[in-house]
Scaffold this motif. Structure first.
Motif, PDB file in Angstrom:
ATOM      1  N   UNK A 109       3.163  13.793  11.471  1.00 35.53           N
ATOM      2  CA  UNK A 109       3.197  12.587  10.631  1.00 35.53           C
ATOM      3  C   UNK A 109       2.262  11.557  11.238  1.00 35.53           C
ATOM      4  N   UNK A 110       1.471  10.909  10.408  1.00 38.85           N
ATOM      5  CA  UNK A 110       0.564   9.865  10.872  1.00 38.85           C
ATOM      6  C   UNK A 110       1.270   8.516  10.864  1.00 38.85           C
ATOM      7  N   UNK A 111       0.985   7.712  11.874  1.00 40.76           N
ATOM      8  CA  UNK A 111       1.423   6.321  11.931  1.00 40.76           C
ATOM      9  C   UNK A 111       0.178   5.482  12.161  1.00 40.76           C
ATOM     10  N   UNK A 112      -0.140   4.592  11.230  1.00 38.09           N
ATOM     11  CA  UNK A 112      -1.348   3.778  11.327  1.00 38.09           C
ATOM     12  C   UNK A 112      -1.011   2.345  10.954  1.00 38.09           C
ATOM     13  N   UNK A 113      -1.931   1.448  11.256  1.00 38.77           N
ATOM     14  CA  UNK A 113      -1.682   0.048  10.908  1.00 38.77           C
ATOM     15  C   UNK A 113      -2.716  -0.880  11.492  1.00 38.77           C
ATOM     16  N   UNK A 114      -2.376  -2.132  11.498  1.00 35.04           N
ATOM     17  CA  UNK A 114      -3.301  -3.197  11.853  1.00 35.04           C
ATOM     18  C   UNK A 114      -3.755  -3.121  13.301  1.00 35.04           C
ATOM     19  N   UNK A 115      -5.042  -3.385  13.536  1.00 37.38           N
ATOM     20  CA  UNK A 115      -5.523  -3.548  14.911  1.00 37.38           C
ATOM     21  C   UNK A 115      -4.997  -4.856  15.491  1.00 37.38           C
ATOM     22  N   UNK A 116      -4.981  -5.893  14.679  1.00 36.27           N
ATOM     23  CA  UNK A 116      -4.480  -7.199  15.101  1.00 36.27           C
ATOM     24  C   UNK A 116      -2.986  -7.267  14.795  1.00 36.27           C
ATOM     25  N   UNK A 117      -2.229  -6.390  15.412  1.00 35.15           N
ATOM     26  CA  UNK A 117      -0.821  -6.217  15.046  1.00 35.15           C
ATOM     27  C   UNK A 117       0.055  -7.283  15.706  1.00 35.15           C
ATOM     28  N   UNK A 118       1.199  -7.517  15.100  1.00 34.86           N
ATOM     29  CA  UNK A 118       2.197  -8.403  15.694  1.00 34.86           C
ATOM     30  C   UNK A 118       2.964  -7.660  16.778  1.00 34.86           C
ATOM     31  N   UNK A 119       3.624  -8.410  17.646  1.00 31.22           N
ATOM     32  CA  UNK A 119       4.434  -7.790  18.707  1.00 31.22           C
ATOM     33  C   UNK A 119       5.556  -6.959  18.102  1.00 31.22           C
ATOM     34  N   UNK A 120       6.189  -7.459  17.051  1.00 30.78           N
ATOM     35  CA  UNK A 120       7.295  -6.719  16.450  1.00 30.78           C
ATOM     36  C   UNK A 120       6.787  -5.476  15.728  1.00 30.78           C
ATOM     37  N   UNK A 121       5.580  -5.560  15.162  1.00 34.52           N
ATOM     38  CA  UNK A 121       5.002  -4.398  14.505  1.00 34.52           C
ATOM     39  C   UNK A 121       4.708  -3.289  15.500  1.00 34.52           C
ATOM     40  N   UNK A 122       4.152  -3.651  16.658  1.00 33.15           N
ATOM     41  CA  UNK A 122       3.870  -2.637  17.673  1.00 33.15           C
ATOM     42  C   UNK A 122       5.157  -2.055  18.248  1.00 33.15           C
ATOM     43  N   UNK A 123       6.181  -2.878  18.405  1.00 34.43           N
ATOM     44  CA  UNK A 123       7.472  -2.374  18.886  1.00 34.43           C
ATOM     45  C   UNK A 123       8.044  -1.363  17.896  1.00 34.43           C
TER      46      UNK A 123
END
Length: 365
Positions: A109-123
């Motif tokens: 499964x792929x997980x992708x998202x923002x390079x400029x991510x929020x702390x909660x998003x990365x968690x």
């Protein structure tokens, strides 16, 4: 590497030969060596003054040697160990470079998202990757800053695949040097690019196609409305893979893209269990697959004659514009069979007058 595999690499690295043209040439001529022999003549007929640059046998062998000296390996689409999910793409990448011990026999499964991510998003991405990995799912991402890096970090212990835009020896971003090395040691690095290549902007959509193509589904954690992660989601949908997204605050620009995906029908994801529920029925497909590698389709006896291609080539070229159009629509406008139009497009791409994208879209070059 055998002479035929070396020829396959040479054809894949030839100027003007994209994945679609590559496989159309293999289908037409039966093998890469014959396609290489015919290629200069095809390009000249379509209006190219000089033949496209083809790597010599020595250059191809040098790339193979450099790749192997680096600890990586080259896989072609006819290999039995080529990633089976990529073989479902139309067309698959003709050549991949792989590095690392992790195979492709588990669901992914792929997980992708923002390079400029929020702390909660990365968690969330890190914990989602941990949860999926603990349940036997390989996590795929693009080694970018932000969400990608968090997903790889969370799944490093259980198995992660990083898809690179540049060559296997290219470090990007620089701060992920140690993470990239660790994935090469314990997981797998994958790239379509040749050894030593520094990527340009056009290489990242190709990378995104492989990320989604390696995966049963793609989860987008954070994405602005113009994020490259939305390209990955679109490609996943075109590949008949599951598209999933995590909701976010309407006040956060990084949630605009994911909320839009959910409104358009992407599955809403709040935990690893949500992903596993969606992928549950699809996981059996990977476990049951026994791929022998890509094989050319059987001849249908309807390959267009060279004279027929000559007669329609300029008509097809005149219908192209910078805006992409489907091959089916182009065939309707030309009043010609799709196979005949496709043969003309292959020659026009070799001449640098057309661009054929995977998925059936074409435009003027």
């Amino acid at each position: 590497m055998s002479a035929n595999r070396t020829a396959w690499l040479r054809l894949a690295r030839t100027d003007g030969v994209g994945p679609v043209t590559f496989f159309k040439l293999i289908e037409r001529f039966g093998e890469a060596e014959a396609a290489l022999d015919a290629l200069p003549g095809l390009a000249r007929k379509a209006g190219r003054a000089q033949a496209p640059r083809m790597p010599s046998r020595e250059e191809a062998e040098s790339e193979i040697a450099a790749t192997e000296d680096f600890g990586a390996r080259i896989a072609i689409a006819s290999d039995a160990d080529y990633p089976p999910l990529l073989l479902e793409l139309d067309p698959p990448p003709p050549v991949l470079t792989l590095m690392g011990p992790l195979g492709f026999d588990r669901p992914s499964c792929a997980i992708v998202g923002s390079r400029n991510a929020s702390a909660i998003g990365m968690k969330f991405a890190r914990e989602l990757a941990q949860g999926l990995g603990a349940r036997g799912v390989t996590v795929v991402s693009g080694l970018a800053r932000g969400i990608d890096g968090a997903a790889h970090t969370g799944s490093l212990e259980t198995g992660t695949v990083a898809v690179l835009a540049g060559g296997i020896n290219h470090i990007y971003p620089p701060e992920h040097r140690e993470l990239q090395a660790e994935i090469a040691r314990r997981g797998c690095l994958v790239t379509e690019s040749r050894f030593g290549l520094s990527p340009t902007a056009r290489d990242f959509p190709r990378r995104n196609r492989i990320i989604s193509g390696l995966s049963l589904g793609t989860v987008v954690v954070e994405a602005a409305l113009k994020s490259g992660s939305l390209i990955t989601a679109r490609l996943a949908a075109e590949q008949n893979r599951e598209v999933m997204a995590t909701p976010g605050s309407p006040l956060d620009p990084r949630a605009k893209g994911t909320n839009k995906l959910i409104r358009e029908g992407a599955a809403l994801i709040e935990s690893a269990d949500d992903v596993l529920d969606i992928l549950g029925q699809l996981k059996r497909r990977v476990a049951e697959e026994d791929s022998d590698g890509w094989m050319p389709p059987p001849s249908d006896g309807e390959r267009p004659d060279d004279s027929d291609v000559d007669a329609v080539r300029e008509r097809v070229a005149g219908l192209l514009s910078p805006s992409p159009v489907s091959v089916d629509e182009l065939a309707r406008a030309a009043g010609c069979p799709v196979q005949l139009v496709m043969a003309a497009l292959v020659e026009l791409e070799l001449a640098g007058r057309a661009e054929i994208a995977p998925g059936g879209q074409v435009r003027s070059a």
